[in-house]
Design an enzyme around this catalytic site. Structure first.
Site, PDB file in Angstrom:
ATOM      1  N   ASP A 190      -2.452   8.152   3.617  1.00 60.78           N
ATOM      2  CA  ASP A 190      -1.599   8.351   2.444  1.00 60.78           C
ATOM      3  C   ASP A 190      -2.403   8.483   1.152  1.00 60.78           C
ATOM      4  O   ASP A 190      -2.201   7.753   0.187  1.00 60.78           O
ATOM      5  CB  ASP A 190      -0.608   7.177   2.345  1.00 60.78           C
ATOM      6  CG  ASP A 190       0.438   7.397   1.266  1.00 60.78           C
ATOM      7  OD1 ASP A 190       0.743   8.562   0.961  1.00 60.78           O
ATOM      8  OD2 ASP A 190       0.954   6.394   0.730  1.00 60.78           O
ATOM      9  N   ASN A 431      -9.148   0.315   8.059  1.00 63.98           N
ATOM     10  CA  ASN A 431      -7.904   0.069   7.331  1.00 63.98           C
ATOM     11  C   ASN A 431      -6.735   0.640   8.129  1.00 63.98           C
ATOM     12  O   ASN A 431      -6.720   1.819   8.478  1.00 63.98           O
ATOM     13  CB  ASN A 431      -7.924   0.735   5.953  1.00 63.98           C
ATOM     14  CG  ASN A 431      -6.582   0.573   5.238  1.00 63.98           C
ATOM     15  OD1 ASN A 431      -6.252  -0.504   4.748  1.00 63.98           O
ATOM     16  ND2 ASN A 431      -5.788   1.636   5.207  1.00 63.98           N
ATOM     17  N   GLU A 432      -5.783  -0.222   8.420  1.00 65.99           N
ATOM     18  CA  GLU A 432      -4.518   0.155   9.049  1.00 65.99           C
ATOM     19  C   GLU A 432      -4.672   1.009  10.308  1.00 65.99           C
ATOM     20  O   GLU A 432      -4.082   2.092  10.419  1.00 65.99           O
ATOM     21  CB  GLU A 432      -3.595   0.852   8.043  1.00 65.99           C
ATOM     22  CG  GLU A 432      -3.155  -0.062   6.914  1.00 65.99           C
ATOM     23  CD  GLU A 432      -2.036   0.529   6.072  1.00 65.99           C
ATOM     24  OE1 GLU A 432      -1.820   1.766   6.124  1.00 65.99           O
ATOM     25  OE2 GLU A 432      -1.361  -0.241   5.372  1.00 65.99           O
ATOM     26  N   TYR A 497       4.570  -4.729   3.088  1.00 64.18           N
ATOM     27  CA  TYR A 497       5.481  -4.085   2.143  1.00 64.18           C
ATOM     28  C   TYR A 497       6.923  -4.492   2.412  1.00 64.18           C
ATOM     29  O   TYR A 497       7.837  -3.690   2.232  1.00 64.18           O
ATOM     30  CB  TYR A 497       5.316  -2.564   2.215  1.00 64.18           C
ATOM     31  CG  TYR A 497       3.985  -2.089   1.690  1.00 64.18           C
ATOM     32  CD1 TYR A 497       3.805  -1.861   0.323  1.00 64.18           C
ATOM     33  CD2 TYR A 497       2.910  -1.877   2.534  1.00 64.18           C
ATOM     34  CE1 TYR A 497       2.594  -1.439  -0.175  1.00 64.18           C
ATOM     35  CE2 TYR A 497       1.695  -1.447   2.055  1.00 64.18           C
ATOM     36  CZ  TYR A 497       1.537  -1.231   0.697  1.00 64.18           C
ATOM     37  OH  TYR A 497       0.326  -0.809   0.196  1.00 64.18           O
ATOM     38  N   TYR A 501       9.205  -0.840   2.196  1.00 58.59           N
ATOM     39  CA  TYR A 501       9.434  -0.020   3.381  1.00 58.59           C
ATOM     40  C   TYR A 501      10.370  -0.720   4.373  1.00 58.59           C
ATOM     41  O   TYR A 501      11.017  -0.062   5.183  1.00 58.59           O
ATOM     42  CB  TYR A 501       8.108   0.308   4.068  1.00 58.59           C
ATOM     43  CG  TYR A 501       7.183   1.164   3.234  1.00 58.59           C
ATOM     44  CD1 TYR A 501       7.589   2.423   2.782  1.00 58.59           C
ATOM     45  CD2 TYR A 501       5.915   0.729   2.892  1.00 58.59           C
ATOM     46  CE1 TYR A 501       6.750   3.211   2.011  1.00 58.59           C
ATOM     47  CE2 TYR A 501       5.061   1.520   2.119  1.00 58.59           C
ATOM     48  CZ  TYR A 501       5.485   2.749   1.688  1.00 58.59           C
ATOM     49  OH  TYR A 501       4.649   3.523   0.932  1.00 58.59           O
ATOM     50  N   GLU A 533      -2.891  -5.501   0.556  1.00 57.37           N
ATOM     51  CA  GLU A 533      -1.982  -4.537  -0.074  1.00 57.37           C
ATOM     52  C   GLU A 533      -0.581  -5.121  -0.110  1.00 57.37           C
ATOM     53  O   GLU A 533      -0.098  -5.681   0.871  1.00 57.37           O
ATOM     54  CB  GLU A 533      -1.931  -3.204   0.694  1.00 57.37           C
ATOM     55  CG  GLU A 533      -3.172  -2.347   0.612  1.00 57.37           C
ATOM     56  CD  GLU A 533      -2.991  -0.998   1.310  1.00 57.37           C
ATOM     57  OE1 GLU A 533      -1.818  -0.553   1.452  1.00 57.37           O
ATOM     58  OE2 GLU A 533      -3.998  -0.405   1.721  1.00 57.37           O
ATOM     59  N   LYS A 598       2.476   3.541  -6.796  1.00 58.10           N
ATOM     60  CA  LYS A 598       2.398   2.081  -6.706  1.00 58.10           C
ATOM     61  C   LYS A 598       1.397   1.476  -7.691  1.00 58.10           C
ATOM     62  O   LYS A 598       1.219   0.253  -7.719  1.00 58.10           O
ATOM     63  CB  LYS A 598       2.050   1.652  -5.276  1.00 58.10           C
ATOM     64  CG  LYS A 598       3.175   1.888  -4.272  1.00 58.10           C
ATOM     65  CD  LYS A 598       2.865   1.265  -2.923  1.00 58.10           C
ATOM     66  CE  LYS A 598       3.997   1.510  -1.947  1.00 58.10           C
ATOM     67  NZ  LYS A 598       4.116   2.931  -1.558  1.00 58.10           N
TER      68      LYS A 598
END
Length: 620
Positions: A190, A431-432, A497, A501, A533, A598
């Site tokens: 993203d 990351n993720e 989140y 989300y 995050e 954000k």
């Protein structure tokens, strides 16, 4: 000389002069020491205006463009081509860069190198039409010895072929079948896949025969006495050397003796001044090497004496608990794209200090070396992350093997480059990463990692510890990602989140699931947690009397809930807001105007209400 007839025959069988050239792969050992100007070494910046040409048909190498470009246009280096041209925003295909320069005649007799700070993603390099080398992977430097290709007393043509094609085999990934991201261009992450020569390009020289190749500094302390271990690697025949540490009005010196090309010594510093966010004090380290008669090379760097560790609930800096306050952020700014802009670096640190932050993560790739040097000087704690975003472990096994190899390359390059920065407290290997089926609103409670994926991450963690056992290691887990991956880290870093989300707008419901999940995670692994995050998209200037999603009031309330929650759990050791500033993304229905909003600052660094709220809370 090959006849035209023979060339035609060879072409029929798939051979061409352009494609037959041999390119060496970049050696990470060449980036250990940043280019340095002193009595033995020289530097020349090649940043500025270059010539640029697209190669959408990928014919340039075959047609000999490396021998001189025609019909070019000017481009600024550093910079992303996607932001500089009105016809190239979404173009990620092949391009060519060219620049001519003289090498100073005073450099004769030395070894000449070229260093590119970041070329995203795959680059080939020629000097005066001669193939020099290639490098895959953006956001980290690479360098080549070009001594044999240099023209003295005449211009030297530097040519770079570069492309940023999105592929499942690359890190970060792109064009992934079944990706949860539905953006354009088809990145599997993203943020916008900016392309170009994003950082400074340097020519530099080092002594021809005997040279300092690498320096590794490790620090600790006992009571009020600091201990600095310095290891030096050389090329050539150095028999002796000296280490001089200067700081706090005193000097500490020790001789070094080489066994082969390696030497290690440890210096003690009484009444040491420890490095910390409150007092980011740096000592100067001078390394000199030579033979019995003379000094042959000299290099200077800065270091801070400090330790970093973790227990079951806390992150410990210099043996004392420290709570990370800060951000995930991006190298992203209008017109520059991901290109280095030194005034923006200075502004970012100024704003982070204004808001009361003490740390950040280099999401989702290593940042420019000026970012790291300024972190040392300004006292910021850094989670240093390789570009392993969007990893997955299902599908084509060849692609999976290629991604694992790239992650290892990134770890080698990152630690080689950044191992001497006191600001770096943690290496992040991903990351993720995500399982086969995941959604933005997913829960990780019922997902298990495959044994294969766990083994691959263990392999990366083992490599980190082999390269550097003085810092912590982690990975950042996504909502919906298996907890087994997160549990591998020395500190558990998670992105959450709830309230955005998932449980959209329902902050009370979000707080409940945060508590249940965090308590279970800490009980399972007994390690401290950092929320790396959490945030809410906020359109600048959008307001409501009763806070609702996308307004500045909602963003401030969202951050307040998460920070209040963190205060209620003694095992939470850091909170990084996502994000420091708004940033460019691909186009998609959840990204209005191709932007992630954000940020608590706008893309051009104007504060939203949330920035003022954080300042009121973090500067008390």
């Amino acid at each position: 000389m090959i006849s035209r007839y023979l060339l035609v025959l060879l072409a029929l069988f798939g051979w061409s002069p352009g494609l037959a050239q041999s390119f060496a792969n970049a050696d990470p050992a060449h980036i250990a020491l940043f280019p340095h100007q002193n009595e033995f070494r020289n530097t020349l910046s090649l940043s500025g205006m270059w010539q640029f040409k697209k190669d959408s048909m990928e014919v340039g190498e075959k047609e000999g463009w490396q021998n001189g470009l025609t019909a070019t246009r000017s481009i600024a280096v550093p910079g992303s081509w996607n932001e500089q041209f009105t016809d190239s925003r979404d173009y990620l295909g092949m391009v060519w860069y060219q620049k001519e320069t003289y090498v100073p005649s005073s450099w004769k007799g030395q070894r000449i190198f070229i260093r590119l700070g970041s070329a995203t993603y795959a680059a080939k390099l020629w000097i005066n039409g001669k193939p020099v080398g290639q490098h895959e992977g953006g956001n980290l430097p690479f360098a080549f010895d070009i001594s044999s290709a240099v023209n003295w007393g005449a211009p030297n043509r530097i040519t770079v072929q570069l492309e940023n094609m999105l592929k499942p085999s690359r890190v970060p990934t792109g064009n992934v079948p079944g990706s949860p991201f539905t953006n354009y261009p088809k990145s599997n992450y993203d943020f916008f896949p900016f392309a170009g020569l994003h950082r400074d390009v340097w020519l530099y020289s080092v002594p021809a025969v005997t040279v300092i190749k690498d320096i590794t500094v490790k620090t600790t302390f006992t009571g009020t006495t600091g201990s600095v271990e310095i290891s030096v690697l050389t090329e050539g025949k150095a028999s002796r050397g000296t280490i001089l540490i200067t700081g706090n009005g005193k000097k500490y010196e020790a001789p070094i003796r080489f066994t082969g090309n390696a030497a290690t010594t440890t210096l003690s510093i009484p009444d040491v001044r420890l490095w910390s966010p409150e007092d980011p004090y740096l000592y100067q380290v001078d390394v000199n090497i030579g033979d019995t008669k003379t000094t042959l090379d000299h290099y200077t760097l800065e270091t801070g004496v400090r330790t970093i560790s973790a227990n079951d609930k806390q992150l410990l800096l210099n043996g004392k608990p420290i709570f990370l306050k800060g951000f995930g952020k991006h190298e992203d700014f209008p017109i520059f794209g991901r290109g280095t802009a030194n005034p923006v670096i200075v502004k970012d640190y100024s704003l982070m200090k204004w808001v009361g932050a003490n740390s950040f993560r280099t999401s989702h790739y290593p940042y420019d070396e000026e970012y790291m040097r300024l972190a040392d000087r300004e006292g910021f704690l850094v989670i240093d992350e390789i570009p392993a975003v969007g990893l997955y472990f299902h599908g084509d096994t060849t692609d999976l093997a290629a991604r694992q190899a790239m992650c290892k390359q990134y770890i080698n390059e990152l630690i080689t480059r950044d191992k001497n920065h006191p600001s770096v407290i943690m290496w992040c290997v991903a990351n993720e990463p995500f399982p086969k089926e995941v959604t933005l609103a997913g829960s990780s409670a019922d997902r298990s990692a495959t044994p294969k994926s766990i083994d691959l991450f263990k392999e990366l963690f083992a490599l980190v510890k082999q390269k550097d056992n003085t810092r912590l290691a982690t990975l950042v887990g996504a909502m919906g990602g298996p907890l087994e991956w997160v549990g591998l880290g020395d500190v558990m870093c998670i992105n959450r989140y709830y309230g955005w989300y998932s449980h959209a707008g329902d902050m009370a419901g979000a707080a409940r699931i945060l508590g249940l999940e965090a308590d279970a995670l800490h009980k399972r692994y007994n390690k401290p947690i950092i929320y790396t995050e959490f945030g809410a998209d906020t359109y600048p200037g959008m307001h409501a009397d009763d806070p609702e999603m996308f307004t500045e009031e909602f963003q401030a309330n969202f951050l307040k809930m998460y920070l209040d929650f963190a205060q209620s759990r003694d095992y939470i050791t850091g909170m990084h807001v996502w994000a420091f500033s708004d940033f460019k993304t691909g186009q998609g229905i959840i990204r209005f105007g191709g932007m992630n909003y954000k940020g608590v600052f706008t893309r051009d660094r104007k504060p939203k209400a949330a920035a003022h709220y954080l300042r009121s809370r973090w500067t008390k």
